[in-house]
Design a protein around this motif. Structure first.
Motif, PDB file in Angstrom:
ATOM      1  N   GLU A  69      10.271   0.644   0.306  1.00 17.24           N
ATOM      2  CA  GLU A  69       9.551  -0.463  -0.328  1.00 17.24           C
ATOM      3  C   GLU A  69       9.680  -1.740   0.494  1.00 17.24           C
ATOM      4  O   GLU A  69       8.724  -2.514   0.612  1.00 17.24           O
ATOM      5  CB  GLU A  69      10.081  -0.688  -1.745  1.00 17.24           C
TER       6      GLU A  69
ATOM      7  N   ARG B 175       7.317  -1.419   3.319  1.00 14.03           N
ATOM      8  CA  ARG B 175       5.934  -1.564   2.844  1.00 14.03           C
ATOM      9  C   ARG B 175       5.582  -3.032   2.622  1.00 14.03           C
ATOM     10  O   ARG B 175       4.506  -3.491   3.056  1.00 14.03           O
ATOM     11  CB  ARG B 175       5.738  -0.786   1.549  1.00 14.03           C
TER      12      ARG B 175
ATOM     13  N   GLU C 125       2.799  -5.227   4.614  1.00 12.41           N
ATOM     14  CA  GLU C 125       1.741  -5.956   3.913  1.00 12.41           C
ATOM     15  C   GLU C 125       1.711  -7.409   4.360  1.00 12.41           C
ATOM     16  O   GLU C 125       0.641  -7.991   4.587  1.00 12.41           O
ATOM     17  CB  GLU C 125       1.952  -5.871   2.399  1.00 12.41           C
TER      18      GLU C 125
ATOM     19  N   SER D  22       3.974   1.272  11.118  1.00 15.04           N
ATOM     20  CA  SER D  22       3.019   1.849  10.173  1.00 15.04           C
ATOM     21  C   SER D  22       2.483   3.183  10.688  1.00 15.04           C
ATOM     22  O   SER D  22       2.339   4.143   9.924  1.00 15.04           O
ATOM     23  CB  SER D  22       1.866   0.876   9.925  1.00 15.04           C
TER      24      SER D  22
ATOM     25  N   THR E 117       3.082   6.956   8.877  1.00 18.19           N
ATOM     26  CA  THR E 117       1.901   7.633   8.330  1.00 18.19           C
ATOM     27  C   THR E 117       1.447   8.828   9.155  1.00 18.19           C
ATOM     28  O   THR E 117       0.482   9.493   8.790  1.00 18.19           O
ATOM     29  CB  THR E 117       0.738   6.637   8.199  1.00 18.19           C
TER      30      THR E 117
ATOM     31  N   ARG F 244      -3.886   0.639   6.199  1.00 17.01           N
ATOM     32  CA  ARG F 244      -3.075  -0.464   6.700  1.00 17.01           C
ATOM     33  C   ARG F 244      -2.810  -0.316   8.191  1.00 17.01           C
ATOM     34  O   ARG F 244      -2.810  -1.308   8.929  1.00 17.01           O
ATOM     35  CB  ARG F 244      -1.753  -0.547   5.948  1.00 17.01           C
TER      36      ARG F 244
ATOM     37  N   PHE G 165       2.410   4.040  -0.790  1.00 19.93           N
ATOM     38  CA  PHE G 165       2.805   3.385   0.457  1.00 19.93           C
ATOM     39  C   PHE G 165       1.604   2.912   1.248  1.00 19.93           C
ATOM     40  O   PHE G 165       1.581   1.793   1.744  1.00 19.93           O
ATOM     41  CB  PHE G 165       3.644   4.348   1.310  1.00 19.93           C
ATOM     42  N   ASP G 166       0.590   3.738   1.357  1.00 23.46           N
ATOM     43  CA  ASP G 166      -0.625   3.406   2.090  1.00 23.46           C
ATOM     44  C   ASP G 166      -1.739   4.299   1.557  1.00 23.46           C
ATOM     45  O   ASP G 166      -1.504   5.176   0.715  1.00 23.46           O
ATOM     46  CB  ASP G 166      -0.422   3.613   3.596  1.00 23.46           C
TER      47      ASP G 166
END
Length: 491
Positions: free
Chosen positions: A54, A57, A61, A79, A83, A152, A252-253
């Motif tokens: 978190e 994340r 952001e 990121s 991912t 993202r 998360f994304d």
């Protein structure tokens, strides 16, 4: 403890010195030992905590909104690592392109309408050849697979000026990428290592509700020792990877376009037949059991061979059994009240692979029909009574009994519609049931476990009734869809 000094010690300086000393010892040997132990742990090592995920994340952001410390390139790499499940050093070698003419032979970042990674999926460690002198007879596996760039990640890559690097690598070199990720994690206030960040997606794919360690290995390209066996047995469609990725990234994304590539695009096991393959072989084996247009049945020998081979194949698929003699189960071994039986088709000194298997009602009915068939056969061919009391048998062209062996089954199945080994049923079941059965149930059913994770051990916690209930919902419809239904022989 620090040594005693006359003057006070600066705590920050002391801690920094101790950290440097420990890092030096790790580089001398601890790091290699830790790397080896990582390969043995279920998910390849310690994972990020929910709080750390978190924190990353929120920091990403903020980086996307132009708020907070850290470089745009570092944020984009973190990121991308989380991912895709690939390390920063792997992603650093990806070349940025705007068009793809042929299947890629190296990692790519394709800046098309939908930005796409082309990365290597996980693969079985063996070539899975039926014969070393013959090439792979099933569909080849792609060297690189398209993965959608998450929402993202695309935004952060744009802010990092990725479009200025078309024709070049994402980052100058692997060392620069690794440093950028480390600096980004410090800026995010996370003390986790880059390796833990890389393994986060693997852990998500393995532990989500319909997840599995084989799915995680195939999607992320990371195949630890604990996943090597299940990857050998699991085939998934690469066209489904964007859907699985979108589910793993929930919270998360996001992945905007989950259409993926046109399937089928098989990944993993080369020995896993498709549903249509199984239907075709069942139809071929059972042809002598069906009446012709005039209502006539096949000759006794043809009928017996067909029902014997069909019952043997039914058993291999219904129980996930390994092809060992006798190939047709004695129905008296099945508990009539529960449908359970003990299977030890991979015997060891300590019975480590002995497992509890549930036999479906349809399979038990098939065994009853086969027993009735043998009774009818003895009435018509009393000379075969001696053979019937021993292991299953076939009838040759002269009507004589010959043992049902691996060679006989392999010869009967051989053909252009069946280029698979005798244990193809295990490959089919794991591929068809992954994501539909709980991972623990699937491992327990097929006997895929490691020391310390035995589902039937004295201290195991798997509930046999829950295990049976899960199988009863999914397995019988799958077998019926493949064509495995009770069929009589001689009547």
């Amino acid at each position: 403890m620090p040594p005693l000094h006359a003057e006070p010690i600066d705590p920050a300086a002391y801690l920094e010195k101790e950290a440097a000393r420990l890092h030096a010892r790790q580089r001398q040997g601890w790091g290699r030992a830790y790397a080896r132990s990582n390969q043995v742990l279920p998910y390849g090592g310690t994972c990020l905590t929910p709080g750390e995920v978190e924190r990353i994340r929120l920091w990403l952001e903020g980086a996307g909104a132009g708020v907070g410390a850290g470089s745009p390139q570092g944020a984009a790499l973190v990121s991308a690592v989380m991912t895709t499940g690939r390390s920063a050093t792997t992603l650093a070698t990806a070349r940025v392109v705007t068009a793809i003419d042929t299947p890629p032979t190296a990692p790519l970042l394709h800046l098309g309408t939908q930005w796409t990674w082309w990365l290597a999926p996980g693969q079985p460690r063996s070539p899975q050849l039926r014969q070393r002198s013959r090439p792979v007879q099933t569909v080849p596996r792609p060297a690189f697979l398209p993965f959608p760039v998450s929402t993202r990640t695309r935004r952060l890559l744009e802010q990092a000026g990725i479009e200025d690097r078309i024709g070049a690598h994402i980052v100058g070199n692997a060392d620069m990428a690794a440093c950028a990720v480390r600096d980004a994690l410090r800026a995010a206030g996370v003390r986790a290592s880059a390796a833990m960040v890389t393994k986060w997606l693997f852990h998500r794919l393995a532990t989500m509700q319909d997840g599995d360690i084989a799915l995680a290995a195939l999607v992320t390209g990371h195949v630890p020792i604990t996943a090597a066996t299940v990857v050998q047995y699991t085939m998934i469609d690469g066209a489904d990877v964007p859907i699985r990725l979108a589910r793993a990234l929930e919270g998360f994304d996001t992945v905007e376009d989950i259409a993926g590539v046109e399937g089928p695009l098989p990944l993993g096991s080369r020995n896993a037949p498709t549903l249509n393959d199984v239907r075709a072989i069942v139809a071929r084996l059972t042809r002598p059991l069906c009446r012709d247009r005039r209502g006539r049945r096949s000759a006794i020998s043809d009928t017996h061979n067909a029902i014997t081979l069909y019952t043997a194949l039914f058993g291999l698929f219904a129980t996930g059994g390994r092809p060992i003699e006798p190939f047709i189960l004695d129905p008296d071994r099945i508990d009539p009240a529960t449908g359970f039986l003990i299977v030890d088709d991979k015997p060891t000194m300590d019975n480590f692979k002995t497992r509890l298997v549930w036999a479906s009602d349809a399979y038990r009915r098939q065994l009853s029909l086969y027993r009735r068939h043998l009774t009818m056969l003895m009435e018509r061919r009393p000379d075969l009574a001696g053979a019937a009391t021993r292991s299953p048998f076939l009838l040759n062209a002269q009507g004589q009994a010959i043992p049902l062996t691996r060679h006989a089954i392999r010869a009967a199945l051989a053909g252009p519609d069946w280029p698979y080994p005798l244990n193809a049923g295990r490959h089919f079941l794991r591929s068809a049931l992954v994501g539909r059965l709980g991972s623990e149930t699937l491992h327990a059913f097929l006997g895929h476990w490691h020391l310390g994770t035995e589902p039937w051990g004295a201290k195991a916690g798997l509930d046999p009734l829950t295990y049976r209930a899960e199988l009863a919902i999914i397995l019988p419809p799958l077998l019926a869809d493949a064509g495995f239904v009770p069929m009589p022989g001689l009547e």
